[in-house]
Scaffold this motif. Structure first.
Motif, PDB file in Angstrom:
ATOM      1  N   PHE A  63       3.837 -12.424  -6.157  1.00  0.00           N
ATOM      2  CA  PHE A  63       4.163 -11.156  -5.518  1.00  0.00           C
ATOM      3  C   PHE A  63       4.855 -10.178  -6.465  1.00  0.00           C
ATOM      4  CE2 PHE A  63       3.355 -13.592  -1.636  1.00  0.00           C
ATOM      5  CZ  PHE A  63       2.533 -12.686  -0.983  1.00  0.00           C
ATOM      6  N   ALA A  64       5.561 -10.695  -7.460  1.00  0.00           N
ATOM      7  CA  ALA A  64       6.124  -9.803  -8.475  1.00  0.00           C
ATOM      8  C   ALA A  64       5.003  -9.113  -9.240  1.00  0.00           C
ATOM      9  CB  ALA A  64       7.029 -10.586  -9.423  1.00  0.00           C
ATOM     10  N   GLN A  65       3.989  -9.873  -9.635  1.00  0.00           N
ATOM     11  CA  GLN A  65       2.858  -9.271 -10.349  1.00  0.00           C
ATOM     12  C   GLN A  65       2.051  -8.357  -9.429  1.00  0.00           C
ATOM     13  OE1 GLN A  65       2.172  -9.193 -13.531  1.00  0.00           O
ATOM     14  NE2 GLN A  65       0.375  -7.902 -13.129  1.00  0.00           N
ATOM     15  N   PHE A  66       1.882  -8.775  -8.174  1.00  0.00           N
ATOM     16  CA  PHE A  66       1.153  -7.938  -7.219  1.00  0.00           C
ATOM     17  C   PHE A  66       1.852  -6.592  -7.058  1.00  0.00           C
ATOM     18  CE2 PHE A  66       0.484  -6.293  -2.941  1.00  0.00           C
ATOM     19  CZ  PHE A  66      -0.897  -6.220  -2.902  1.00  0.00           C
ATOM     20  N   PHE A  67       3.185  -6.606  -6.978  1.00  0.00           N
ATOM     21  CA  PHE A  67       3.896  -5.342  -6.818  1.00  0.00           C
ATOM     22  C   PHE A  67       3.713  -4.453  -8.044  1.00  0.00           C
ATOM     23  CE2 PHE A  67       7.636  -2.612  -7.275  1.00  0.00           C
ATOM     24  CZ  PHE A  67       7.529  -1.888  -6.095  1.00  0.00           C
ATOM     25  N   ARG A  68       3.705  -5.041  -9.224  1.00  0.00           N
ATOM     26  CA  ARG A  68       3.477  -4.235 -10.431  1.00  0.00           C
ATOM     27  C   ARG A  68       2.117  -3.532 -10.360  1.00  0.00           C
ATOM     28  NH1 ARG A  68       7.269  -5.526 -14.382  1.00  0.00           N
ATOM     29  NH2 ARG A  68       8.396  -7.487 -14.023  1.00  0.00           N
ATOM     30  N   GLU A  69       1.101  -4.255  -9.898  1.00  0.00           N
ATOM     31  CA  GLU A  69      -0.224  -3.649  -9.764  1.00  0.00           C
ATOM     32  C   GLU A  69      -0.217  -2.570  -8.694  1.00  0.00           C
ATOM     33  OE1 GLU A  69      -2.836  -4.142 -11.668  1.00  0.00           O
ATOM     34  OE2 GLU A  69      -1.729  -5.585 -12.899  1.00  0.00           O
ATOM     35  N   LEU A  70       0.419  -2.859  -7.574  1.00  0.00           N
ATOM     36  CA  LEU A  70       0.505  -1.876  -6.491  1.00  0.00           C
ATOM     37  C   LEU A  70       1.166  -0.590  -6.990  1.00  0.00           C
ATOM     38  CD1 LEU A  70       1.721  -2.625  -2.863  1.00  0.00           C
ATOM     39  CD2 LEU A  70       2.668  -0.717  -4.130  1.00  0.00           C
ATOM     40  N   TRP A  71       2.275  -0.753  -7.694  1.00  0.00           N
ATOM     41  CA  TRP A  71       3.040   0.406  -8.161  1.00  0.00           C
ATOM     42  C   TRP A  71       2.211   1.282  -9.082  1.00  0.00           C
ATOM     43  CZ3 TRP A  71       7.632   2.382  -6.715  1.00  0.00           C
ATOM     44  CH2 TRP A  71       8.263   3.311  -7.564  1.00  0.00           C
ATOM     45  N   THR A  72       1.444   0.670  -9.990  1.00  0.00           N
ATOM     46  CA  THR A  72       0.661   1.467 -10.937  1.00  0.00           C
ATOM     47  C   THR A  72      -0.460   2.233 -10.242  1.00  0.00           C
ATOM     48  OG1 THR A  72      -0.854  -0.370 -11.446  1.00  0.00           O
ATOM     49  CG2 THR A  72       1.128  -0.158 -12.811  1.00  0.00           C
ATOM     50  N   GLN A  73      -0.908   1.755  -9.080  1.00  0.00           N
ATOM     51  CA  GLN A  73      -2.024   2.392  -8.390  1.00  0.00           C
ATOM     52  C   GLN A  73      -1.587   3.469  -7.403  1.00  0.00           C
ATOM     53  OE1 GLN A  73      -4.993  -0.358  -6.818  1.00  0.00           O
ATOM     54  NE2 GLN A  73      -4.503  -1.871  -8.409  1.00  0.00           N
ATOM     55  N   GLU A  74      -0.277   3.580  -7.153  1.00  0.00           N
ATOM     56  CA  GLU A  74       0.209   4.568  -6.195  1.00  0.00           C
ATOM     57  C   GLU A  74       0.463   5.914  -6.867  1.00  0.00           C
ATOM     58  OE1 GLU A  74       0.512   4.253  -2.919  1.00  0.00           O
ATOM     59  OE2 GLU A  74      -0.173   2.160  -2.949  1.00  0.00           O
ATOM     60  N   SER A  75       0.370   6.974  -6.084  1.00  0.00           N
ATOM     61  CA  SER A  75       0.665   8.317  -6.580  1.00  0.00           C
ATOM     62  C   SER A  75       2.165   8.496  -6.742  1.00  0.00           C
ATOM     63  CB  SER A  75       0.143   9.359  -5.590  1.00  0.00           C
ATOM     64  OG  SER A  75       0.877   9.277  -4.369  1.00  0.00           O
ATOM     65  N   GLY A  76       2.553   9.565  -7.422  1.00  0.00           N
ATOM     66  CA  GLY A  76       3.969   9.838  -7.603  1.00  0.00           C
ATOM     67  C   GLY A  76       4.699  10.009  -6.285  1.00  0.00           C
ATOM     68  N   ALA A  77       4.086  10.711  -5.332  1.00  0.00           N
ATOM     69  CA  ALA A  77       4.722  10.919  -4.035  1.00  0.00           C
ATOM     70  C   ALA A  77       4.887   9.606  -3.288  1.00  0.00           C
ATOM     71  CB  ALA A  77       3.902  11.904  -3.199  1.00  0.00           C
ATOM     72  N   SER A  78       3.858   8.770  -3.366  1.00  0.00           N
ATOM     73  CA  SER A  78       3.935   7.478  -2.685  1.00  0.00           C
ATOM     74  C   SER A  78       4.993   6.585  -3.316  1.00  0.00           C
ATOM     75  CB  SER A  78       2.573   6.788  -2.734  1.00  0.00           C
ATOM     76  OG  SER A  78       2.616   5.542  -2.067  1.00  0.00           O
TER      77      SER A  78
END
Length: 306
Positions: A204-219
């Motif tokens: 889940f730590a790695q999953f969050f890193r991937e999630l974060w990189t795919q989100e927009s600045g506002a998100s």
């Protein structure tokens, strides 16, 4: 087959672990739960109840911990994990990640199974009846945090709930297996759980890193401002079952409130939350959650920064 896949098929508790069984240790006086992890056990009102009632309180504390675990794993963790496994989480993931999510789904269901199994075994042997535990109020509070911060992104809020919880490090998983005075069956299932959770944490730590990189600045801003509330909600002690257990032990309502007030002072609760969340907070710092507008302020306002 990758090393991680091979390790899961060989080492995951649901794949190769034995059913943990209670022996005759209840009769020998082994503790149901470490007394040091039960803040109210040495309160004068509780001490006055006598040793038999204090043992009942320890047993019910164990039951509540295991009941919460069983329900959290299936109703929160697997709710989001199934989204990842089913490719419906809004984050671009490849098949190996989805397969790992299905493995975690199996793990968590098994954790729930043996939590309830041990509740039944210990209850029958000790003749202490578990009190009913309503998980609903906790789940509504947890969901409300996501609804407020991410009103149009319920799937994202559910993912963040799991990322937070799976990256927390609580005293229970660390300390119970090392306590020789606790029932062996309890130490064994907590050790089994901790072993599985070690790689869940990494996933889940790695999953969050991937999630974060795919989100927009506002998100990212909305995510950063949502995380502190999820951390605090996940770690705040649920005092409803504590009150119910103290009342079942024979304390009057006024005495119950005295014990709860004295045993869970806000400053002590806050220290425990900071301690248990330090690895999660470090992860969020590393990805940049403190650098987006309002991020550091939200974590500071929640008392999560040194």
């Amino acid at each position: 087959m990758s090393t991680q896949e091979r390790d899961w098929y060989q080492r995951a508790g649901v794949r190769g672990g034995p059913r943990r069984r209670l022996t005759d240790e209840v009769a020998t006086g082994r503790a149901f739960f470490p007394p040091a992890l039960v803040p109210y056990l040495d309160h004068p009102h509780v001490a006055a109840l006598g040793e038999a009632k204090r043992r009942e309180l320890l047993a019910r504390h164990l039951f509540q911990y295991l009941d919460f675990t069983a329900q959290f794993e299936t109703r929160v963790v697997n709710r989001a994990t199934e989204r990842i496994a089913g490719n419906r989480c809004g984050v671009a993931t490849d098949v190996p990640v989805r397969l790992d999510a299905y493995r975690i789904y199996c793990d968590e269901g098994y954790h729930s199974l043996y939590s309830l199994d041990v509740i039944q075994q210990v209850s029958l042997a000790s003749r202490v009846t578990p009190l009913e535990y309503d998980f609903g109020p906790f789940l509504r509070r947890l969901d409300a945090i996501g609804t407020e911060a991410l009103p149009y992104e319920p799937a994202l809020a559910q993912l963040l709930q799991v990322v937070v919880f799976e990256t927390l490090i609580t005293a229970v998983l660390n300390e119970i297996p090392k306590d020789p005075d606790v029932l062996t069956v309890v130490r064994d299932i907590v050790r089994d759980h901790a072993k599985d959770e070690g790689w869940h944490h990494a996933f889940f730590a790695q999953f969050f890193r991937e999630l974060w990189t795919q989100e927009s600045g506002a998100s990212r801003g909305r995510i950063a401002r949502c995380l502190p509330g999820l951390i605090r909600c996940s770690l705040l002690p649920d005092l409803r079952p504590v009150r119910a257990s103290l009342a079942a032990a024979g304390l009057a309502p006024s005495a119950v409130e005295d014990v709860v007030r004295d045993s869970y002072p806000p400053a002590s609760v806050d220290r425990g939350i900071r301690r248990a969340s330090r690895h999660a907070v470090r992860l969020f710092q590393e990805v940049g959650a403190m650098d987006v507008p309002g991020g550091a302020e939200a974590f500071d306002a929640a008392g999560l920064l040194p």
